[in-house]
Each structure stands twice: as structure tokens, then as C-alpha cells.
Design a protein around this motif. Sequence first.
Motif, short mmCIF file in Angstrom:
data_model
loop_
_atom_site.label_atom_id
_atom_site.label_comp_id
_atom_site.label_asym_id
_atom_site.label_seq_id
_atom_site.Cartn_x
_atom_site.Cartn_y
_atom_site.Cartn_z
N ASN A 209 0.87 -1.27 -0.05
CA ASN A 209 -0.03 -0.02 -0.21
C ASN A 209 1.07 1.26 0.03
OD1 ASN A 209 -2.46 -1.24 0.08
ND2 ASN A 209 -2.29 -1.90 2.13
N PRO A 210 0.28 2.28 -0.32
CA PRO A 210 1.23 3.67 -0.31
C PRO A 210 1.49 3.98 0.78
CG PRO A 210 -1.03 4.15 -1.13
CD PRO A 210 -1.02 2.34 -1.03
N GLY A 211 0.52 3.93 1.97
CA GLY A 211 0.79 4.68 3.26
C GLY A 211 0.79 6.11 3.23
N THR A 212 1.35 6.91 3.69
CA THR A 212 1.43 8.42 3.59
C THR A 212 2.52 8.73 2.59
OG1 THR A 212 0.72 8.67 5.97
CG2 THR A 212 1.59 10.78 4.86
N GLY A 213 1.99 9.37 1.56
CA GLY A 213 3.07 9.97 0.41
C GLY A 213 4.02 8.73 -0.16
N GLY A 214 3.30 7.44 -0.08
CA GLY A 214 4.11 6.43 -0.67
C GLY A 214 4.00 6.40 -2.36
N SER A 215 5.09 6.06 -3.01
CA SER A 215 4.99 5.68 -4.36
C SER A 215 6.32 4.60 -4.58
CB SER A 215 5.09 6.95 -5.22
OG SER A 215 6.24 7.59 -5.09
N LEU A 216 6.23 3.87 -5.86
CA LEU A 216 7.22 2.71 -6.01
C LEU A 216 7.69 3.18 -7.59
CD1 LEU A 216 8.89 0.37 -5.17
CD2 LEU A 216 6.88 -1.03 -6.00
N ASN A 217 8.89 3.07 -7.86
CA ASN A 217 9.37 3.20 -9.10
C ASN A 217 10.48 1.79 -9.30
OD1 ASN A 217 11.37 3.90 -11.33
ND2 ASN A 217 10.84 5.92 -11.16
N LEU A 218 10.04 1.25 -10.37
CA LEU A 218 10.86 -0.09 -10.71
C LEU A 218 11.53 0.36 -11.85
CD1 LEU A 218 8.46 -2.87 -10.20
CD2 LEU A 218 10.02 -2.43 -8.67
N SER A 219 13.10 0.25 -11.59
CA SER A 219 13.79 0.73 -12.73
C SER A 219 15.09 -0.16 -12.59
CB SER A 219 14.54 2.11 -12.54
OG SER A 219 13.24 3.10 -12.67
N THR B 225 16.63 -5.86 -18.60
CA THR B 225 15.25 -5.89 -18.91
C THR B 225 14.89 -7.44 -18.37
OG1 THR B 225 16.13 -7.03 -20.83
CG2 THR B 225 15.30 -4.71 -20.93
N VAL B 226 15.49 -8.17 -17.67
CA VAL B 226 15.23 -9.54 -16.99
C VAL B 226 14.71 -9.07 -15.77
CG1 VAL B 226 16.96 -10.86 -18.49
CG2 VAL B 226 17.40 -10.08 -16.33
N GLY B 227 14.88 -7.97 -15.29
CA GLY B 227 14.54 -7.38 -13.88
C GLY B 227 13.11 -7.05 -14.07
N GLY B 228 12.37 -6.51 -12.80
CA GLY B 228 11.23 -6.08 -12.85
C GLY B 228 10.27 -6.75 -11.65
N ILE B 229 9.39 -7.37 -11.96
CA ILE B 229 8.55 -8.21 -10.97
C ILE B 229 8.49 -9.80 -11.27
CG2 ILE B 229 6.13 -8.29 -9.95
CD1 ILE B 229 5.57 -5.44 -10.79
N SER B 230 8.81 -10.40 -10.17
CA SER B 230 8.60 -12.02 -10.28
C SER B 230 7.83 -12.46 -9.03
CB SER B 230 10.19 -12.58 -10.05
OG SER B 230 10.17 -13.92 -10.13
N GLY C 188 10.02 2.42 -14.66
CA GLY C 188 10.89 3.52 -14.92
C GLY C 188 11.88 2.99 -16.14
N THR C 189 12.10 1.78 -16.34
CA THR C 189 12.93 1.24 -17.33
C THR C 189 12.10 0.07 -17.84
OG1 THR C 189 14.33 -0.15 -16.00
CG2 THR C 189 15.17 2.22 -16.64
N SER C 190 12.52 -0.56 -19.03
CA SER C 190 12.06 -1.67 -19.77
C SER C 190 12.34 -3.03 -18.83
CB SER C 190 12.63 -1.96 -21.09
OG SER C 190 12.03 -0.77 -21.74
N PHE D 104 3.69 3.86 -17.39
CA PHE D 104 4.62 3.19 -18.04
C PHE D 104 5.47 4.12 -19.06
CE2 PHE D 104 0.83 0.55 -17.32
CZ PHE D 104 1.41 -0.86 -16.98
N THR D 105 6.81 4.17 -18.28
CA THR D 105 7.75 4.96 -19.10
C THR D 105 8.64 4.09 -19.68
OG1 THR D 105 8.01 6.41 -17.53
CG2 THR D 105 9.80 6.49 -18.86
N GLY D 106 8.88 2.90 -19.26
CA GLY D 106 9.64 1.67 -19.91
C GLY D 106 8.65 0.79 -20.26
N ASN D 107 9.19 -0.01 -21.14
CA ASN D 107 8.13 -1.29 -21.67
C ASN D 107 8.20 -2.39 -20.41
OD1 ASN D 107 8.20 0.23 -24.20
ND2 ASN D 107 10.02 -0.83 -24.82
N VAL D 108 7.06 -3.33 -20.47
CA VAL D 108 6.86 -4.35 -19.67
C VAL D 108 6.50 -5.67 -20.77
CG1 VAL D 108 5.45 -5.44 -18.12
CG2 VAL D 108 5.91 -3.15 -17.80
N THR D 109 7.25 -6.71 -20.42
CA THR D 109 6.78 -8.04 -21.09
C THR D 109 6.52 -8.77 -20.03
OG1 THR D 109 8.74 -7.81 -22.69
CG2 THR D 109 8.02 -9.78 -22.43
#
Length: 196
Positions: free
Chosen positions: A103-113, A117-122, A139-141, A162-167
Amino acid sequence: AYTINTSDTLVSLTATPQVLVYWTDSQATGSWSTSNPGPLTNFSSNAAGTINQAALPTTTDTVVFSANTVPAGTVTTTLDAAFTIDSLSFVNNGNAITAVTINPGTGGSLNLSPVSTVGGISVGPNAGAVTIAAPLTVGTSQTWSVDGTPTSSLTVSGATTFTGNVTKTGAGAVTLSGANGGAGNFTLAAGTLNLN
């Protein structure tokens, strides 16, 4: 993490070590931003969760939610600040993690960079239903891999840029249910994409 670089006359490989930090909630606040005297944070630098990270996650870190360091059942966290990290990983090594929510909570945000390109979310097998409710910037592909067995899934309900691409890879489902924008492409290579 690795990147293959090519040109007409050269093929090279750039390798970058993964820096893994493990969520433990050892300070019992549920917040990514907690830094108590010591300093002591809610993160560990080892998979057993026995060595406090002593620093909040930064751009080179992959934050891991693992059954080694969190109890079975539902895990709920808040950011409470703006974080830029390399990647997110959800792993079940034994205990049954049924759900993880960021959750964001107070003023929370998340940038995945991620640097590669093999990184990201698993989201691995039996890693539960993962929900990112905080505002998210791609932030990045990168790659979003969701295994899907038996019910592991990923829902991004926070507003996503979506600044970068997602596969999207893996047999599992990704659900985008927030306000989404940006110029990045989304490629569905495997599994299911739910657009709500």
C-alpha cells in the motif's frame, strides 16, 4: 542481472550483481520507511532474516518477500515514502504465503527501474496473490513474470505510469485495475492480462 549489447561489429554482455534485501517487518511497523536507532529497518540482508539491513532499499536493490523471512498467511506493507528500486521478487520457500499487499501509506510511491530487462517483478509458484496498490512507475524496460501455480497472481491497482516497456511472461495472470498511462509498451508473451 544481465544485458546483451549488439552492434554490427560487436556482441557484449554486461553483468550486474543482484543486491537482494528481504522484507522481515522486524520493527513491527509494516512500513518500508521505518528506520529506528541502530539503525534498524524492516529489511534483512540475508535470506534467513537474521542480519538487519540497516538501510532502506535503494536503486540497486531487489526487494524479496520470501517465506524464509515472513510468516505464513497475509503480508500487508506500506511504503510511506517514494522508493526507487531495481526489482521485486515474491518467493515461497516453505510457509504458505497467501497474499502480499504493498500500500502507499502516507505519500508512498514505487518506481521500478531495473538495470536489465530481465528484472522487474517476479511472482513464483505458491507465492500468493500479490497486489501493488501504491502508485507505480515503470521506469525502465522490464519483465513481469507470474508463475500462476496454484494461484499466484499479480494485481496492480495503483495508478501506473509506463515509461519503460513491460514484457509479461509466465502462465499466471496480471490484472491492471488502476489509472494507467505513459508511452511504454506492454507485451503479453504468456499467461493472462486482465484490463479492468
